[in-house]
Structures are given as C-alpha cells and as structure tokens.
Design an enzyme around this catalytic site. Structure first.
Site, short mmCIF file in Angstrom:
data_model
loop_
_atom_site.label_atom_id
_atom_site.label_comp_id
_atom_site.label_asym_id
_atom_site.label_seq_id
_atom_site.Cartn_x
_atom_site.Cartn_y
_atom_site.Cartn_z
N GLU A 1 56.19 121.62 31.69
CA GLU A 1 55.87 120.87 32.91
C GLU A 1 55.90 119.37 32.60
O GLU A 1 55.23 118.91 31.68
CB GLU A 1 54.49 121.26 33.43
CG GLU A 1 54.13 120.55 34.74
CD GLU A 1 52.76 120.93 35.26
OE1 GLU A 1 52.67 121.41 36.40
OE2 GLU A 1 51.77 120.76 34.51
N TYR B 1 58.34 115.46 40.05
CA TYR B 1 57.73 116.60 39.38
C TYR B 1 58.84 117.52 38.91
O TYR B 1 59.81 117.78 39.63
CB TYR B 1 56.80 117.38 40.33
CG TYR B 1 56.26 118.66 39.71
CD1 TYR B 1 55.05 118.65 39.04
CD2 TYR B 1 56.97 119.86 39.78
CE1 TYR B 1 54.55 119.81 38.45
CE2 TYR B 1 56.48 121.02 39.19
CZ TYR B 1 55.27 120.98 38.53
OH TYR B 1 54.80 122.13 37.94
#
Length: 386
Positions: free
Chosen positions: A197, A109
């Site tokens: 993101e 992530y």
C-alpha cells in the site's frame, strides 16, 4: 508478516520504485546523527510502528531545523501512540525514521493485494490519496478503480495504464507511474507479498512520482523462501503470546472474549468461535493446533490460553483425520494433569478413534466435560462459566 515503513521503502527502492531519501535509528542519537547526511529544506520525522493513522496520532512531524528535529525526536521516542489500528493500549515508539521533505502537487492512493476469489492480483487506485481508502470507498466509490491482473512474470503497459488511469497523468509523469507499477508488481510477485500500500503516492511540483509512504505485508507461509525478509521481523511489534505460540507451531490470535478455544483446522476453529457467539459468549482466542498434537504441544497451547486472565473456560474441539482422537485425548489428559487446569474444560472429539479418545477422557479422573457434538460443546462451556 508486517514490516516497518523504512524497511518497505528499502525493498521497493531495490525493485526500482522511487522513494524519498531517509534514515532510521533505534535511538534518538543514532537517528539524529544519520539525519545530518540528508540534504533537505525540511525534515520529516516519522514514528515507526506497525499501525496506520500515525499522522493523526502525532507520529509524523515536519521540522525546519536540526534543533527542532532533536526536540521532537526526544518527545516522540518512547511515546505510546494510540491510533485506530493499535487499540486503546497503543504502541510504544522504539525506532524513528527521518526523511527529506517533498513538495507535493497531487496525492494519489495505490495498493495491490492477492484477490483470493479470482486468484489474481488486484490493484486499487484512487486520485484521493492521503485519506483512509475505506472512507473514500464509502463516500465516493467512483473515485476508486480496481484492476485485476493475472500472476505472471511481467505486467503489460496496457494493464499499467488502466491502473493509473484515474490519476489523469500525461507525458513523463505518466511514464514514471507506469514504471512504478511494473516495479511494484515485480516486487510483489518476487517476495511473496500479500499486500503493498502506497498512501500517499505523490506527484511533486517538479513532476516526479514518489512513494511518500509505504506499507508491505508478506505471506508467512512463504517466508522460508525469503530469509532476508524474515530478518526484518520486529518482535517488539507483536503480541508476546503470539510469538510464544509460533515457537510451538501453533496458529494463535488473541481476542477479547472469555472462552479459550483449542481446535485443529482453521475452518473448524472459525466455526467453533461462531457457535460460541451464537450462544451468547465471546471467544478469547483463535488457536489451531494443526494436524498433530503431542503432549508437549497441547501443554504449550494450554499455557498460552491460560496466560490470558480473561479466560473463564476452555473448549477443545477436535476432528480426528490425520490426528487420532485417542492420541489427542491422552495429550489433553497428560497436559491437564501437568498444568493443573482450574477453569472448566469441555472436550468434543469426532473422527478417527473418537470412541477410544472419549474413554480416555472419561477415565482420566479429571473434571473434563465431554460433549457429543459441537452444538452440545458450545452449550456446555457457556453454561459451565456462568
């Protein structure tokens, strides 16, 4: 401003970030025709909506053949996807994205955003990719690394290595990850982004770092500097009333309550919504009319608020600094007469020429409830809609 995944990847690729090869279409036939150019063992079909959680909602499919792709694309296009971010009404799929598949070895992530408290850019990284980062933060916070860096022309190798340290990479994969951070940083600063993101960021079985998914949000106040990004705006993904509000330079966000709010200044608007909740009701919207409110602007604000069928009353809370209260009051009276408002209307004025403004309201002949202060205004509107 939000953009679609395929648009985010196109921008990231422009700045040197590695992304899978993919094509998009505004119809099934367009997407399928473009997909014939892809060289891949499997096809990844993705619904393009401005919301996360698409995979769990059936918006991402991995398919072996073009025939399977065609069948799934026809099923997905026009479908209403309901995710944890869309609300129960969901979002209709009006564009499709088809990518070449990747053989995943590890998932990570990675995100970066403006940290207003420190006036820095905060990078958040985790070796738990492909999951909701909120869930990771709640259950295993030690799996998340937050690195804050100063706004500057370039990010250093040392800072990049700190950001990716939790990925535990070595050799060429580590070099790729460092270069990726540099690309994202440059893109973030150059485009006035609010947030980037990548979830998941993957390491493939042949040791390639790839952005498998991407979400980017831009600062609305800086879009005048980036007309090429503004062109990416998809009005189908936005609330029609918010679009209408933006045409009149009104900052409007629809909420779920019954008391419409018209306020000048974002901070005062937040305080107004808070005190409505304090007295047991819920605000129907956030609406900031800004520093100057003409009759036309106030009328537009009224129309937008009243387009929400849940609104049972309206509270206007104005502090006259740049904007004179008498001018605003006349705008309210003129607009109220023009629109023929049928719900209770409470007005609180303070600041420049507030006495003159109050006289205009009192002598208008309209059923306008005048309030002495914010506390009084909140109590009066709550009582008026009972």
């Amino acid at each position: 401003m939000n953009i679609h995944e395929h648009q985010a990847k196109q921008i990231l690729e422009k700045y040197g970030a590695p992304v899978p090869k993919g094509v998009y279409g505004l119809s099934v036939s367009e997407a399928l025709e473009k997909a014939k150019t892809l060289k891949t063992k499997k096809y990844v079909l993705k619904a393009q909506i401005h919301a996360g959680g698409r995979g769990k909602a059936g918006g991402v499919k991995i398919l072996d053949t073009l025939d399977e792709l065609e069948k799934s694309a026809n099923e997905l296009f026009g479908k209403v996807l309901v995710t944890h971010q869309t609300g129960p009404e969901g979002r209709e799929v009006k564009r499709l994205y088809i990518e070449e598949s990747s053989e995943i070895d590890k998932e990570f992530y990675l995100s970066c955003l403006v940290d207003r408290a420190s006036s820095k850019i905060a990078f958040i990284s985790s070796d738990q990719g492909g999951m909701d980062i909120e869930e990771v933060a709640s259950k295993t916070p030690e799996k998340i690394v937050t690195t804050k860096v100063e706004f500057k022309d370039e990010i250093s190798d040392k800072e990049c290595e700190e950001i990716i340290s939790i990925f535990d990479l070595s050799g060429d994969a580590k070099t790729q990850a460092v270069n990726l951070i540099k690309s994202i940083y440059k893109m973030f600063v150059s485009t006035d982004a609010n947030m980037v993101e990548i979830n998941p960021l993957i390491l493939t079985k042949d040791s390639k770092i790839i952005c498998l998914d991407a979400k980017v949000n831009f600062d609305d106040n800086a879009l005048f500097r980036h007309p090429e990004i503004l062109e990416l705006r998809d009005l189908n993904e936005e609330d029609p009333t918010e679009i209408e509000a933006s045409k009149h330079e009104l900052a409007y966000i629809k909420l779920d309550g019954s008391i419409g709010c018209m306020v000048n200044g974002a901070g005062l608007a937040m305080a107004t919504m808070d005190i409505i909740k304090l007295y047991g009701k819920e605000p129907a919207n956030f609406l900031d009319v800004g520093g100057g409110a003409s009759k036309e602007k106030v009328a537009a604000a009224f129309k937008i608020i009243l387009s929400d069928k849940n609104v049972k009353g309206i509270l206007i809370n104005i502090f006259g600094g740049i904007m004179r209260c008498d001018v605003l009051a006349q705008g309210v009276v003129d607009a109220a007469k023009e629109i023929n408002i049928s719900v209770p209307l409470v007005v609180r004025l303070a600041g420049t020429n507030f006495k003159e403004g109050k006289e205009i309201l009192d002598n208008s002949g309209l059923k306008i409830i005048s309030a002495n202060d914010l506390d009084d205004a909140a109590q009066k509107i709550v009582e008026a809609i009972k």
